[in-house]
Design an enzyme around this catalytic site. Structure first.
Site, PDB file in Angstrom:
ATOM      1  N   SER A  17       0.802  -1.211   0.000  1.00 50.95           N
ATOM      2  CA  SER A  17       0.000   0.000   0.000  1.00 50.95           C
ATOM      3  C   SER A  17       0.840   1.268   0.000  1.00 50.95           C
ATOM      4  O   SER A  17       0.306   2.359  -0.005  1.00 50.95           O
ATOM      5  CB  SER A  17      -0.936   0.002   1.208  1.00 50.95           C
ATOM      6  OG  SER A  17      -0.191  -0.233   2.377  1.00 50.95           O
ATOM      7  N   LYS A  55       4.695   8.837   3.508  1.00 52.52           N
ATOM      8  CA  LYS A  55       4.103   9.786   2.571  1.00 52.52           C
ATOM      9  C   LYS A  55       5.049  10.949   2.333  1.00 52.52           C
ATOM     10  O   LYS A  55       6.028  11.133   3.043  1.00 52.52           O
ATOM     11  CB  LYS A  55       2.781  10.353   3.149  1.00 52.52           C
ATOM     12  CG  LYS A  55       1.680   9.336   3.363  1.00 52.52           C
ATOM     13  CD  LYS A  55       1.009   8.959   2.050  1.00 52.52           C
ATOM     14  CE  LYS A  55      -0.118   7.953   2.328  1.00 52.52           C
ATOM     15  NZ  LYS A  55      -0.669   7.410   1.081  1.00 52.52           N
TER      16      LYS A  55
END
Lengths: 213, 213
Positions: B122, B159
Site C-alpha cells: 500500500s 508519505k
DNA sequence: AAATTAACCATACAAATGTATGGTATTATT
DNA sequence: AATAATACCATACATTTGTATGGTTAATTT
C-alpha cells in the site's frame, strides 16, 4: 603533423585504456616507462604530448595520474562487452531509446559488480525509477525471473529475464518481460545478434536527499 | 579497536568512493585534506590507516593515488533492521533487531538512522514496495517534499511531507501527499494529537537476489 | 641533399606526494 | 583514576612525479 596515430603511440594509448578499465586509475609516467622498458620518463611524456596534440587524450598539468581519455572514456563498461556492440560506440545513449542508462566510470567494483544510474522513467514497470542506482553483477548466469541489464539494438534495457522453449520452433529463446502488462514481452531468438546480457541486477538503491522541495 | 567505522572515517570513505566513481581516480592526501579543511596531510593519512586496519581500503605504499577499495566483502555491510512498517498496522520497533541486511556501502547510513522493512504494497504510491528497506533518520527536520515515516491513528504511513498555511483557518498544517493523484492528501491540523513524525526517509534499498524464479 | 619527424637517452629541478615523529585536546573505555 | 582511542596539528624528509632541456639515431619527407 599527421592526425594519424603511430604504432608506438597506439601501444601507449592501449595501455592507458587498459589500465584505466582494469585498475581504475591511469598510470604514472614512471609506471608506463617501466612497462615499456623505457629508461626515461621523458620518453613517455613525449608520446603523451603527441597523443594530446592529436586529440586522443587530455592532460591536466602538474597533477599525477591525471590523463583523461577523450574517447568514450566517461562511459565504459567491463571489457568483454566492448567490441561486440556497435563498433566504437558501446552503449551510446540514444535520445529516443526506450530505456537508457548511464554508465558511470566505476573504479574496480567489489564482487565484480558495478553500478548503473537509471535515467528516464520508462523502467518504472520494473519498480525502478529515474535516479535509482542499480547494482549489476556481470558474472552471474541470469535465472528465470531475475531482472537483467541487456543491450538490445544498441540500447540498454532493464527487464525481467525468462529463458524457455519456443512453442512454435522448439528452439530455446529468451523473453524479456515488463512488470507492466501493457508492454509486450520482447522475444529474442538465438539467431539474433544485436543482443547481449550485461549482467544481473542484484540490488537497487535510491537516495532521497536531493528530493527535498 | 572496534571493527566499526567512525563517523569521520565514513566521511573519508564516502569521499573516496565518490571520487573514484565520479572522477575515476582516487584523490591524493593533499586533495582530501583540502576538501575536509584539514591543515595537514598527516591527519588524512591517519584516517586512511584506520580504514586500512579495519579492512575497508588497501594502500599501496609510496605510490600516489593508490588507494584501493577492498569492498569485496565490505561492499555490503550488515545492518540491523529494527522494525517493520506495515500499512494499516502500527509501526512496531522492536528492542532487538528482527533481522539484518547487507546494506551496500553506497547507501548513506548516518549514525542516528535506522532501517525499517516495508510490508504490504500500500505504499507503492511512494514507489516503495513490500520487502524494501527504508533508511530513516529520526533527527532530521522534515522539509517540504521529503518522504517521511509518520504515525497516524496508530498506523504507520510513508508519505510525502508538506507543511503550509491553511487557506481557511490561516493556521499551519501538515499535508501528507501520495505520488498517486488518486489518493487524496491527508491533512493534519495542529490540534490533532494522534500524529507523530517518526523520521525522514533518506534512502531505500531493495535486494533482488531472492527473487529468482 | 637538407629538413623533419619519430623514438629514444641522460641529466636536472621544483612541486607534489607519501611517510615519520612528536605533540595536544577530547572522548570513551577499563 | 588510568588508559586507550580518536581527531587534529606542526615540522621534517625521502621519493615520486611532472616538467624542461639538450643530445643521438634512424626513418621519412621535402
Amino acid at each position: 603533423m599527421s592526425k594519424e596515430i603511430t604504432e608506438t603511440q597506439r601501444r601507449i594509448l592501449n595501455f592507458l585504456i587498459e589500465q584505466k578499465t582494469s585498475r581504475g586509475i591511469p598510470p604514472t609516467l614512471a609506471e608506463m616507462a617501466k612497462h615499456f622498458g623505457y629508461k626515461n620518463r621523458a620518453t613517455v611524456r613525449e608520446h603523451l604530448a603527441a597523443l594530446e596534440k592529436k586529440g586522443f587524450i587530455k592532460k591536466n598539468p602538474k597533477l599525477s595520474r591525471h590523463i583523461e581519455l577523450t574517447l568514450e572514456d566517461k562511459f565504459f563498461i567491463p571489457r568483454p562487452i566492448i567490441g561486440e556492440v556497435a563498433a566504437g560506440n558501446p552503449l551510446t545513449i540514444y535520445p529516443d531509446a526506450i530505456d537508457t542508462i548511464e554508465l558511470p566510470t566505476i573504479a574496480k567494483m567489489p564482487k565484480d559488480s558495478f553500478l548503473l544510474r537509471v535515467k528516464g522513467d520508462s523502467l518504472k514497470d520494473a519498480y525502478i525509477f529515474s535516479g535509482d542506482i542499480v547494482i549489476v553483477n556481470p558474472n552471474l548466469e541470469p535465472k528465470n525471473g531475475q531482472i537483467v541489464v541487456a543491450i538490445l539494438d544498441d540500447a540498454a534495457v532493464v527487464k525481467r529475464f525468462y529463458k524457455k522453449k519456443s512453442e512454435s520452433t522448439s528452439q530455446m529463446m529468451i523473453e524479456l518481460l515488463s512488470e507492466n502488462p501493457e508492454y509486450k514481452p520482447i522475444v529474442i531468438e538465438k539467431t539474433y545478434q544485436k543482443f547481449k546480457i550485461v549482467g544481473v541486477v542484484i540490488g537497487i538503491y535510491r537516495s532521497m536527499e536531493k528530493k527535498a522541495g
